[in-house]
Design a protein around this motif. Structure first.
Motif, PDB file in Angstrom:
ATOM      1  N   PRO A  57      29.661  44.339 -14.117  1.00 22.03           N
ATOM      2  CA  PRO A  57      28.856  44.985 -13.073  1.00 22.03           C
ATOM      3  C   PRO A  57      27.606  44.177 -12.735  1.00 22.03           C
ATOM      4  N   GLY A  58      27.188  44.304 -11.478  1.00 20.54           N
ATOM      5  CA  GLY A  58      25.997  43.609 -11.011  1.00 20.54           C
ATOM      6  C   GLY A  58      25.554  44.192  -9.697  1.00 20.54           C
ATOM      7  N   PRO A  59      24.409  43.793  -9.207  1.00 16.58           N
ATOM      8  CA  PRO A  59      23.880  44.399  -7.972  1.00 16.58           C
ATOM      9  C   PRO A  59      24.780  44.172  -6.758  1.00 16.58           C
ATOM     10  N   PHE A  60      25.524  43.082  -6.743  1.00 11.15           N
ATOM     11  CA  PHE A  60      26.382  42.795  -5.591  1.00 11.15           C
ATOM     12  C   PHE A  60      27.846  43.127  -5.866  1.00 11.15           C
ATOM     13  N   VAL A  61      28.116  43.669  -7.057  1.00 13.32           N
ATOM     14  CA  VAL A  61      29.471  44.129  -7.347  1.00 13.32           C
ATOM     15  C   VAL A  61      29.566  45.549  -6.797  1.00 13.32           C
ATOM     16  N   LEU A  62      29.784  45.625  -5.489  1.00  8.34           N
ATOM     17  CA  LEU A  62      29.733  46.897  -4.779  1.00  8.34           C
ATOM     18  C   LEU A  62      31.056  47.638  -4.907  1.00  8.34           C
ATOM     19  N   GLY A  66      19.590  51.267 -10.003  1.00  6.78           N
ATOM     20  CA  GLY A  66      20.636  50.281  -9.742  1.00  6.78           C
ATOM     21  C   GLY A  66      21.450  50.641  -8.518  1.00  6.78           C
ATOM     22  N   ALA A  67      21.849  51.918  -8.423  1.00  2.00           N
ATOM     23  CA  ALA A  67      22.648  52.369  -7.278  1.00  2.00           C
ATOM     24  C   ALA A  67      21.848  52.282  -5.986  1.00  2.00           C
ATOM     25  N   SER A  68      20.538  52.549  -6.074  1.00  5.06           N
ATOM     26  CA  SER A  68      19.711  52.494  -4.860  1.00  5.06           C
ATOM     27  C   SER A  68      19.581  51.052  -4.360  1.00  5.06           C
ATOM     28  N   ILE A  69      19.573  50.095  -5.281  1.00  4.68           N
ATOM     29  CA  ILE A  69      19.524  48.688  -4.876  1.00  4.68           C
ATOM     30  C   ILE A  69      20.819  48.308  -4.167  1.00  4.68           C
ATOM     31  N   GLN A  70      21.952  48.745  -4.715  1.00  5.03           N
ATOM     32  CA  GLN A  70      23.223  48.472  -4.039  1.00  5.03           C
ATOM     33  C   GLN A  70      23.253  49.120  -2.660  1.00  5.03           C
ATOM     34  N   LEU A 120      20.124  37.247   2.166  1.00  7.21           N
ATOM     35  CA  LEU A 120      20.823  38.214   1.321  1.00  7.21           C
ATOM     36  C   LEU A 120      22.055  37.578   0.686  1.00  7.21           C
ATOM     37  N   CYS A 121      22.750  36.791   1.476  1.00  8.62           N
ATOM     38  CA  CYS A 121      23.939  36.096   0.971  1.00  8.62           C
ATOM     39  C   CYS A 121      23.554  35.112  -0.128  1.00  8.62           C
ATOM     40  N   SER A 122      22.433  34.412   0.065  1.00  3.49           N
ATOM     41  CA  SER A 122      21.958  33.466  -0.935  1.00  3.49           C
ATOM     42  C   SER A 122      21.578  34.179  -2.225  1.00  3.49           C
ATOM     43  N   VAL A 123      20.947  35.327  -2.098  1.00  3.80           N
ATOM     44  CA  VAL A 123      20.614  36.126  -3.291  1.00  3.80           C
ATOM     45  C   VAL A 123      21.898  36.528  -4.019  1.00  3.80           C
ATOM     46  N   GLY A 124      22.906  36.955  -3.261  1.00  8.50           N
ATOM     47  CA  GLY A 124      24.165  37.362  -3.866  1.00  8.50           C
ATOM     48  C   GLY A 124      24.830  36.235  -4.639  1.00  8.50           C
ATOM     49  N   ARG A 125      24.837  35.027  -4.058  1.00  3.77           N
ATOM     50  CA  ARG A 125      25.437  33.891  -4.767  1.00  3.77           C
ATOM     51  C   ARG A 125      24.671  33.560  -6.041  1.00  3.77           C
ATOM     52  N   SER A 126      23.351  33.605  -5.940  1.00  2.00           N
ATOM     53  CA  SER A 126      22.531  33.248  -7.110  1.00  2.00           C
ATOM     54  C   SER A 126      22.623  34.289  -8.212  1.00  2.00           C
ATOM     55  N   MET A 127      22.933  35.534  -7.869  1.00  2.00           N
ATOM     56  CA  MET A 127      23.038  36.589  -8.868  1.00  2.00           C
ATOM     57  C   MET A 127      24.380  36.559  -9.600  1.00  2.00           C
ATOM     58  N   GLN A 128      25.283  35.699  -9.167  1.00  2.00           N
ATOM     59  CA  GLN A 128      26.556  35.559  -9.881  1.00  2.00           C
ATOM     60  C   GLN A 128      26.323  34.908 -11.237  1.00  2.00           C
ATOM     61  N   VAL A 129      27.096  35.311 -12.212  1.00  2.00           N
ATOM     62  CA  VAL A 129      26.987  34.722 -13.548  1.00  2.00           C
ATOM     63  C   VAL A 129      27.448  33.269 -13.469  1.00  2.00           C
ATOM     64  N   ALA A 141      27.642  38.242   6.723  1.00  2.00           N
ATOM     65  CA  ALA A 141      27.920  39.600   6.220  1.00  2.00           C
ATOM     66  C   ALA A 141      29.111  39.560   5.260  1.00  2.00           C
ATOM     67  N   CYS A 142      30.154  38.829   5.641  1.00  2.00           N
ATOM     68  CA  CYS A 142      31.300  38.670   4.730  1.00  2.00           C
ATOM     69  C   CYS A 142      30.866  37.988   3.438  1.00  2.00           C
ATOM     70  N   GLY A 143      29.960  37.026   3.555  1.00  2.00           N
ATOM     71  CA  GLY A 143      29.468  36.327   2.376  1.00  2.00           C
ATOM     72  C   GLY A 143      28.772  37.256   1.410  1.00  2.00           C
ATOM     73  N   VAL A 144      28.028  38.239   1.951  1.00  2.00           N
ATOM     74  CA  VAL A 144      27.338  39.207   1.094  1.00  2.00           C
ATOM     75  C   VAL A 144      28.356  40.004   0.281  1.00  2.00           C
ATOM     76  N   TYR A 145      29.371  40.526   0.946  1.00  2.00           N
ATOM     77  CA  TYR A 145      30.368  41.335   0.234  1.00  2.00           C
ATOM     78  C   TYR A 145      31.187  40.486  -0.733  1.00  2.00           C
ATOM     79  N   ARG A 146      31.544  39.282  -0.322  1.00  2.00           N
ATOM     80  CA  ARG A 146      32.371  38.429  -1.187  1.00  2.00           C
ATOM     81  C   ARG A 146      31.638  37.993  -2.453  1.00  2.00           C
TER      82      ARG A 146
END
Length: 1000
Positions: free
Chosen positions: A752-757, A711-715, A679-688, A739-744
């Motif tokens: 906005p993006g899927p990990f911009v919670l 979109g909200a359901s994915i978040q 999940l953390c790896s997905v979050g990093r890769s989804m960054q612009v 877990a911290c990596g996911v939020y960061r």
């Protein structure tokens, strides 16, 4: 013979006779418990340090047992070092005569080296005693040897010259003189450099003795009848010379004094080199000089060494090395040659036409071409590589110095570098797998380190050789592939990896790479009918990730490359490097791969069903696929593929929850970590990507897709995965990290993006932490980053979250009480509070009751006065920020002013405590920052500091009131300018009572 038997096992009765002392000494050499040995040593030490110790030493030296005689000599050393001051001055010369008499007597009786060396140590201890006048100690010793008794110091000039006296000494006496002379200079070298004036008076005598010894040794080389008498003294003479040369180096560094006469001994030493029995000690001496003190050698010495290396003797020695003889002497010769190469590298490069330069360069090349595998068998190739690195560095420095004007000697230098690289290329080839399997861990690491150093050499050489070396290895790789020469292929690809960061994005480089990637490389490496070694495939896979920029420019090669890599993902040996290369390529080429996204997801699903889908590979591959998702043109288009990837991650989440329910915590932990890492790896890769160009003229329309619906359901699913894992497996360190990596991963995004919670999600996670939570510092750092993200004027205020997090941090500080309990957490708490300034200053001031705010300030003061560096640094930064708040909104500025007026005197006390010696030397710049802010902004600063300086409990008694007053006037005048730091250091030094500013 009576044996001392203690009344109790822990007690040793005090000996009452010499016989009992001797028996006790003998017991030291017999098996016994550590406690018994310790008690025996304690009893003997009491005797040695007693008033009877001097007489005891005499008596023990009369023994027939060498171990007891050694103990007698040791007793003299102990008495000299511990009881010298109690010895009457008129006894000094008598003691010296006694020691020399014993030395003469024992040497004449053919005493062994153990006792003689210890007696030499006793004489040196005497030499080093304060107020001792024994300047010509070496001449005194040899005069006594000639007379066979201790002679008077006042009569030394009555004896023949030192050279004549030396000729009268026998072998044992010469060796003892060498031992004494070496011990003398070694012990003097450990003491005050001022002792040089005492030892200098011996240099002339020593040089004459060594001249005689080394000339005698050189004269009998080849004469078996005479050499026995001369070789042992010659060997000890060389060792003695090495000790004096080392001291000469120290004296030159410390006092700018060279012991010049010693240089006359270099030529005699060189003449001893070619004798088999003298080689080991002489080559060590000369290598030591070449490596550490080349200025000791004259031009004539350098020429003499050139002649040595052009001799048949050197060629014979070199041939042994080339043929794979790596015994100690052979390796020593190789190191000797390399040390000479190092000091003559400029001459070798600048005078390539000189016969001696050509000859020596060929010898140096030979050291890279010896038989045997590097490190495992060949022990000289790694040191030889260091020489060629030095050679290349000199050439590059010269190249820049010459500018466009290229010297004529550059062409031969270029040829030498190319030749050395070719030799290295052969040397770094991996042996057959069965040979590698026979190596131990240390040898494998050494071979890997050697390859790494060759990589560094290649990168350095590219500056000089340019694309030529890149083309050479590409051609070798293509040719080796067609010939199916796998060892050569692997080595060439390794070299291309080394050059990946050096090559430019030019057409010439691209066309060169196209020859390799357009060949049958990928089909050959995965052809099941072709027996390709694992190492060759691993290196090929690894190489592809290093050339991701090429594939980004030439997407036509991507299908073949990625197909090859996904096949390699199914092989246990190549899966780790393949996952790294897939991640690199997909990240770099994401925009070109979006049309094949569905195929990538299918490939990933297929990969997950295989045996190689482990934590370390899964997170890289899912990150690679996520990078392609990120490149899709609209947010809506990203939703479905991202949802699929989250569904695949949920497989690990299910394994985690099922394992926890079945009572298998280890399996639950592993699955939970896998889920969060992915999940953390997905979050990093989804960054612009940071290299995406920004159109400053375009009108940015903020998408609200992730705020509603799919979109909200994915978040929500992302948060659910984190919550599910953490609730089932607990808060272990690794779980928290990911877990911290996911939020960061969403904090740094500006759109906005899927990990911009929403901030309340990460806040809720942080609030679940407790003081005993593992890696609490990481959680608090996450809170700091969250707050910093929302602290700019253009960002959204998160008032409610800031209040909740601040209350949580205050609770942690209250639980800690003492910052020393957990300095890291204390630092992170202060860092968070500092982030509240200035945007959330109202939150900071909203603490109720007021006693809680006061407790927080006192906690930060404790950190400033504490011994831990990081909390002190954070506390200093906090106070520097707080005291400068003078232009805040009207509703809070009065409160800030009241706080500063209240805390100001306390802060001044803490700062003065540090500056007056409480801080370490390295902390003074940190402490100076809040001091400068206080002085430059707060009108009451002078009064506060004045009061702190005049307190009765001021921490230093080394400065008076006038010094304090002058210092305060100086810093107030500086008004926080740069010179304040130096003023702080000067005052700290004065308070510490030392002039050595480096002491802390």
């Amino acid at each position: 013979m009576a044996e001392i038997i203690p009344a109790h096992k822990d007690e040793i009765p005090q000996p009452t006779s010499i016989h009992e002392v001797e028996e006790l000494i003998k017991r030291l050499y017999l098996p016994g418990s550590p406690n018994l040995i310790s008690k025996i040593q304690e009893a003997l030490q009491q005797l040695q340090r007693s008033n009877r110790g001097w007489q005891l030493a005499h008596s023990l030296l009369n023994s027939n047992d060498d171990k007891i005689r050694f103990f007698g000599a040791l007793t003299f050393v102990i008495k000299l070092n511990n009881d010298w001051d109690s010895l009457a001055q008129d006894s000094h010369h008598l003691l010296l005569a006694t020691l020399i008499s014993w030395l003469v007597r024992l040497v004449s009786r053919s005493e062994g080296p153990l006792v003689v060396r210890k007696l030499c140590s006793a004489l040196v201890s005497y030499f080093l005693r304060p107020n001792v006048s024994w300047e010509r100690c070496i001449r005194h010793v040899i005069c006594s040897f000639v007379r066979e008794e201790a002679v008077s110091l006042s009569n030394l000039d009555d004896y023949p010259p030192t050279l004549e006296l030396t000729a009268q000494l026998n072998k044992r006496q010469i060796i003892a003189t060498m031992w004494f002379s070496a011990t003398l200079v070694e012990e003097v070298g450990k003491t005050d450099p001022d002792n040089i004036r005492k030892i200098r008076h011996n240099v002339t005598d020593l040089v004459k003795i060594l001249q005689y010894v080394l000339d005698s040794c050189a004269a009998v080389i080849g004469n078996s009848t005479l050499q026995d008498k001369a070789l042992a003294p010659g060997q000890e003479g060389i060792k003695c010379l090495q000790s004096w040369v080392f001291y000469s180096h120290r004296a030159w560094l410390d006092t700018a004094i060279e012991l010049e006469p010693l240089k006359a001994l270099t030529q005699p030493a060189i003449r001893c080199l070619m004798h088999e029995e003298m080689f080991e000690v002489t080559v060590e001496l000369l290598t030591d000089i070449l490596s550490n003190y080349p200025k000791f050698l004259s031009d004539q010495d350098i020429q003499a060494l050139f002649l040595v290396f052009t001799s048949e003797w050197s060629q014979s020695r070199l041939k042994r090395l080339k043929d794979g003889d790596f015994d100690f002497d052979s390796v020593q010769f190789g190191r000797f040659l390399l040390a000479f190469g190092d000091i003559t590298v400029q001459d070798l490069a600048r005078a390539p036409e000189h016969p001696s330069s050509q000859h020596l360069m060929q010898m140096l090349h030979s050291l890279l071409a010896c038989d045997g595998y590097a490190v495992a068998e060949d022990e000289i190739c790694h040191p030889a590589l260091e020489f060629w690195t030095t050679f290349i560095e000199f050439i590059i420095d010269s190249l820049f110095a010459e500018g466009e004007k290229k010297a004529a000697w550059m062409s031969p230098a270029r040829a030498n570098i190319v030749q050395a690289i070719e030799e290295c290329w052969v040397k770094i080839r991996y042996p057959p797998p069965e040979v590698v399997a026979s190596w131990d861990t240390e040898v494998r690491k050494g071979f890997k380190d050697f390859r790494t150093d060759v990589r560094d050499l290649l990168q350095s050489s590219y500056t000089f050789l340019g694309i030529e070396i890149f083309e050479t290895f590409t051609d070798i790789a293509v040719r080796s592939l067609s010939n199916r020469a796998w060892a050569e292929t692997e080595t060439a690809l390794f070299c291309l990896i080394a050059l990946a960061d050096c090559v430019a994005d030019e057409d010439a480089e691209d066309s060169t790479l196209a020859r390799l990637f357009g060949s049958a490389m990928f089909s050959l490496l995965v052809d099941e009918e072709v027996n390709v070694p694992v190492k060759a495939r691993q290196t090929a896979v690894n190489m592809l990730g290093h050339y991701a920029a090429f594939f980004e420019r030439h997407t036509e090669y991507l299908p073949a490359v990625l197909n090859f890599l996904f096949i390699c993902l199914g092989d246990e040996a190549t899966a780790p490097p393949a996952s790294r290369s897939v991640a690199s390529l997909c990240s770099s080429c994401r925009g070109s791969l979006t049309t094949d996204l569905e195929i990538f997801i299918q490939q990933y699903e297929r990969f997950l069903s295989g045996a190689t889908a482990e934590i370390g590979t899964k997170d890289r591959v899912i990150g690679a696929v996520s990078a392609i998702v990120q490149a899709l043109p609209t947010e809506e288009a990203k939703a479905q593929p991202l949802r699929k990837l989250l569904g695949l991650i949920e497989q690990d989440v299910k394994t985690c929850t099922d394992s926890a329910r079945l009572g298998n915590p280890e399996a639950a932990q592993d699955a939970g970590i896998a889920a969060l890492r992915c999940l953390c790896s997905v979050g990093r890769s989804m960054q612009v990507p940071t290299d995406v160009p920004i159109d400053i003229d375009s009108v940015s329309i903020r998408s609200d897709f992730w705020d509603h619906g799919l979109g909200a359901s994915i978040q929500a699913k992302i948060v659910e995965i984190v919550d599910t894992v953490t609730s089932h497996v607990g808060w272990s360190g690794e779980i928290i990290e990911h877990a911290c990596g996911v939020y960061r991963s969403g904090f740094k995004e500006t759109s906005p993006g899927p990990f911009v919670l929403a901030p309340h999600f990460s806040t809720a996670f942080i609030l679940r932490s407790r003081l005993e939570t593992p890696r609490l510092g990481m959680i608090l750092t996450t809170a700091c980053i969250l707050l910093a993200t929302h602290s700019t004027d253009s960002s959204t205020r998160i008032e409610q979250e800031a209040c909740s997090l601040f209350a949580h941090v205050l609770g942690l500080m209250h639980q800690m009480q003492d910052p020393q309990k957990d300095p890291e957490v204390a630092q992170n708490c202060i860092d968070f509070i500092r982030k509240l300034i200035p945007r959330y200053m109202n939150v900071l001031l909203s603490v109720k009751p007021i006693a809680n705010l006061e407790a927080m300030f006192m906690f930060i003061i404790k950190c400033l006065r504490g011994g831990e560096v990081l909390p002190k640094r954070s506390a200093a930064s906090f106070w520097a920020s707080l005291v400068t708040l003078t232009e805040e909104p009207a509703d809070i500025q009065p409160t800030i002013n009241e706080i500063v007026q209240y805390i100001g005197p306390i802060l001044a006390d803490a700062l003065i405590w540090n500056i007056a010696g409480g801080a370490l030397r390295t902390e003074l710049d940190v402490v100076a920052e809040p001091l400068k802010k206080l002085i430059s902004v707060q009108p009451s600063a002078k009064r506060w500091l004045e009061d702190s300086l005049s307190r009765e409990d001021f921490p230093s008694t080394k400065v008076d009131a006038a010094t304090k007053r002058i210092w305060l006037q100086k810093v107030m005048k500086l008004r926080g300018a740069k010179g304040t730091n130096q003023a702080v250091k000067d005052f700290w030094i004065a308070c510490r009572g030392t002039n050595m500013s480096y002491i802390s």
